[in-house]
Design a protein around this motif. Sequence first.
Motif, mmCIF file in Angstrom:
data_model
loop_
_atom_site.group_PDB
_atom_site.id
_atom_site.type_symbol
_atom_site.label_atom_id
_atom_site.label_comp_id
_atom_site.label_asym_id
_atom_site.label_seq_id
_atom_site.Cartn_x
_atom_site.Cartn_y
_atom_site.Cartn_z
ATOM 1 N N LEU A 159 0.952 -1.260 -0.237
ATOM 2 C CA LEU A 159 0.233 0.134 0.137
ATOM 3 C C LEU A 159 0.644 1.314 0.074
ATOM 4 O O LEU A 159 0.224 2.217 -0.563
ATOM 5 C CB LEU A 159 -1.197 0.069 1.223
ATOM 6 N N VAL A 160 1.969 1.167 0.500
ATOM 7 C CA VAL A 160 2.705 2.436 0.753
ATOM 8 C C VAL A 160 4.078 2.565 -0.094
ATOM 9 O O VAL A 160 4.378 3.164 -1.003
ATOM 10 C CB VAL A 160 3.018 2.792 2.099
ATOM 11 N N THR A 161 4.982 1.678 0.427
ATOM 12 C CA THR A 161 6.474 1.810 -0.032
ATOM 13 C C THR A 161 6.779 1.414 -1.548
ATOM 14 O O THR A 161 7.366 2.370 -2.144
ATOM 15 C CB THR A 161 7.506 1.064 0.817
ATOM 16 N N THR A 162 6.178 0.529 -1.803
ATOM 17 C CA THR A 162 6.500 0.036 -3.365
ATOM 18 C C THR A 162 5.987 0.932 -4.223
ATOM 19 O O THR A 162 6.530 1.461 -5.227
ATOM 20 C CB THR A 162 6.220 -1.504 -3.666
ATOM 21 N N PRO A 163 4.467 1.056 -4.150
ATOM 22 C CA PRO A 163 3.888 1.882 -5.151
ATOM 23 C C PRO A 163 4.648 3.546 -5.079
ATOM 24 O O PRO A 163 4.699 4.307 -6.163
ATOM 25 C CB PRO A 163 2.464 2.131 -4.855
ATOM 26 N N VAL A 201 11.049 6.886 5.906
ATOM 27 C CA VAL A 201 10.637 6.695 7.338
ATOM 28 C C VAL A 201 10.004 5.351 7.547
ATOM 29 O O VAL A 201 10.541 4.518 8.497
ATOM 30 C CB VAL A 201 9.949 7.819 8.015
ATOM 31 N N VAL A 202 8.981 5.057 6.945
ATOM 32 C CA VAL A 202 8.286 3.620 7.319
ATOM 33 C C VAL A 202 9.235 2.412 6.709
ATOM 34 O O VAL A 202 9.062 1.609 7.435
ATOM 35 C CB VAL A 202 6.941 3.635 6.248
ATOM 36 N N GLU A 203 9.928 2.634 5.573
ATOM 37 C CA GLU A 203 10.765 1.491 5.030
ATOM 38 C C GLU A 203 11.838 1.375 6.159
ATOM 39 O O GLU A 203 12.291 0.156 6.548
ATOM 40 C CB GLU A 203 11.099 1.729 3.916
ATOM 41 N N TRP A 204 12.577 2.420 6.487
ATOM 42 C CA TRP A 204 13.745 1.924 7.348
ATOM 43 C C TRP A 204 13.496 1.659 8.881
ATOM 44 O O TRP A 204 14.126 0.883 9.621
ATOM 45 C CB TRP A 204 14.627 3.284 7.207
#
Length: 445
Positions: free
Chosen positions: A100-104, A359-362
Amino acid sequence: MKRPSHDLRRVIGFGGGTALIVGITIGSGIFRTPPTIAGLVPNPLVIMGLWTAFGLISMCGALAVAELSTLLPQAGGVYVFLREAYGDAAAFVFGWLYVLVTTPTAVASLATVFAEFLLNLLGAPAHAATVQSIAIAAIVTLTFANVLGAQVGAAVSGVTTLVKVTALVAIIVGAFLLGDGNLSHLTERGAVQGGGLARAVAAVIWTFDGWIAVSMIAGEVVAPERLMKRIIIVGMLVIVTLYIGANLAYLYMMPVGIMAQQHEAIARTVMTAIAGPAGGAVIMVAIMTSIFGALNGNLLAKPRVPYAMARDGLIFAFLGKTHPRWATPWAALVIQGAVAIIMVLVLRDYDTLITYFVVVEWAALVFAVGAVFVLRRKMAERPRPFRTPAYPWAPLCFVSGTVVGVSAIVWGQMQVGNVSPVYGLGIAAAGFPVHYLWKRLTRTA
């Protein structure tokens, strides 16, 4: 829960895997963030300190991931590590964020920047509709290429990675051998503010982001217990060396104050000074190829996460289907491409979205690398073809450095009124009740 058998083909070798990790990580960042960082941190020594520090932190994380990838060489990478270390809920939340967030966000941002650079090269106006059309065409083309097989996607990464590495080497060698620069630029002093430093950290981390994605194709690497560690270590050494070398070249060619004013691609400015307008145009083509390669790498590797989730019954089952002819997770690839296209159409603030993404991914990577401590206990008897050097200090370096870096980013963004990183972390937390509801629904279905 019984894990389904593996049915993706192991077709990626050392060259393809190394090209993939380098290709995913080196995208637009090294060609567009240095002026931003120079404006935020007007001190060359501090700038080089940031690049060196996060290069070492990323290397420490990569060494831990190399151990985990040889211990659990399955499609999904980080998702698999989190599942085995912390359970299905933590793995679901990571996959939820990835879908939902990081890849797209990453794919949409790279496709948009690719379109902007193409129009800049052609001297055409960057109207929103034109940028979106080019970005969508790039996503559709690369999604189709990766549906045709991991070998096709890896081949695209191989060609684009060769171009981008050659371009960065040309900038570094050309600057020091042919450029009219001065080493005194590296010793200039400028006042560094805490808020600027914190925002600069976000730009550096974004530029290093991507290396973790290579773990997601471990299920398609030939002899992963032998090759994954070599792919990750060699790939990270290449990335860190090129990043530090490119920043030294930029600072050698111009004072930090002038560097901060380079709103166009700084690499084009440097190569134009070295080789004239033709050299600048060639480097723009190389930059576009670099971004195209990073876009391809993201579309190749990251759909393996929803694929692995579907195989574990944690998301809709059709996302776990493989193509009968090409043995690729075609459904996950198509859905991921479609979501990225939606992001292109609604994308408004590139920098805000990138901060949100980083921020979310790391934050998730802290737990992923931390899995090496958990699995050393839970799977103590399992063979480990590669063991993290300097354990436990190397993974501890990554965890502590990343916690400090992410905290600095959140603080710096809140200082300027941007609370999007907090929203991103809130979406992550929302994944836990969603997982609970999913389990309830699947039990009653």
